[in-house]
Design an enzyme around this catalytic site. Sequence first.
Site, short mmCIF file in Angstrom:
data_model
loop_
_atom_site.label_atom_id
_atom_site.label_comp_id
_atom_site.label_asym_id
_atom_site.label_seq_id
_atom_site.Cartn_x
_atom_site.Cartn_y
_atom_site.Cartn_z
N SER A 186 16.34 24.09 33.27
CA SER A 186 16.41 23.96 31.81
C SER A 186 15.49 22.86 31.30
CB SER A 186 17.85 23.66 31.39
OG SER A 186 17.91 23.35 30.01
N ASP A 187 14.89 23.10 30.15
CA ASP A 187 14.16 22.05 29.43
C ASP A 187 15.19 21.04 28.94
OD1 ASP A 187 12.08 20.70 28.06
OD2 ASP A 187 12.55 21.79 26.23
#
Length: 278
Positions: free
Chosen positions: A19-20
């Site tokens: 995930s960012d």
Amino acid sequence: IIRKLSSAESLGATTIICSDKTGTLTKGEMTVRKVYCDGKITEVTGVGYEPTGEFHQSTSPVDPRNDSDLSLLLKIGTLCNNARLDNVNGTWSIFGDPTEGALIVTAAKAGFEQKELERQYPRKNEIPFTSERKRMTTVHLTSEAEQVAYMKGAPEIVLERCAYILRNGEIKKLSSKDKNEVLRVNEKLASDALRMLGMAYKKLPNDATFDEEKIERDLVFVGLEGMIDPPREESVKANQLCQQAGIKAVMITGDHKLTAMAVAKEIGILKENSIVLT
């Protein structure tokens, strides 16, 4: 909602989620908390994008307008900037990058309005930010019809481009001791989950041509601004659910390693035996 039933099978077989960070695991609303300038750390109060807050040094309130170095730092953050702060029906919002927006809000808390500064220091040119350069530079005209370059970016990158440092209103040669001190403060604040930005400037000859390499060297280092982007509450719960399901969560970000570690620890992604790669 899925189009094809086979997608459910793929999701069911997922063992790792990458995930960012900014805006995904965090709220994406940056707020400047601390400013480092002239060897002093100034704390900034207020949250979100409403330009109300105070500046404190060692719990004592200070007026940035009475501090030429601090004023310059805030002006650089506002002028070397492509975001906009707007008030629509009493609600303050940022159009553009949240990091740049936080700089505008901080300057506004000190009474420096973006539109007024842009009128006083009209922009002539820009060397844009890229993920490879990790810095942005703009060239402006002053009221004395002089040219000046303002730079903001990753502190270590900005420092590399500086040959001088601003101390108590005076420009002094940037020594290795000064560099180490700035990097030490940068690491300390980054470990508190603050995203750090360095600011610098340089007066240019009036007949200077737009040469990127010449403009972006031998600058005067002014200081740092540290901002926080708090984790979303739902990120912590989502990570716990992943762990219960045997799914490993990995956080990917362009932030400083120490900032990333502090946020990952708060969410629960970073544990004692976790690996951090740069």
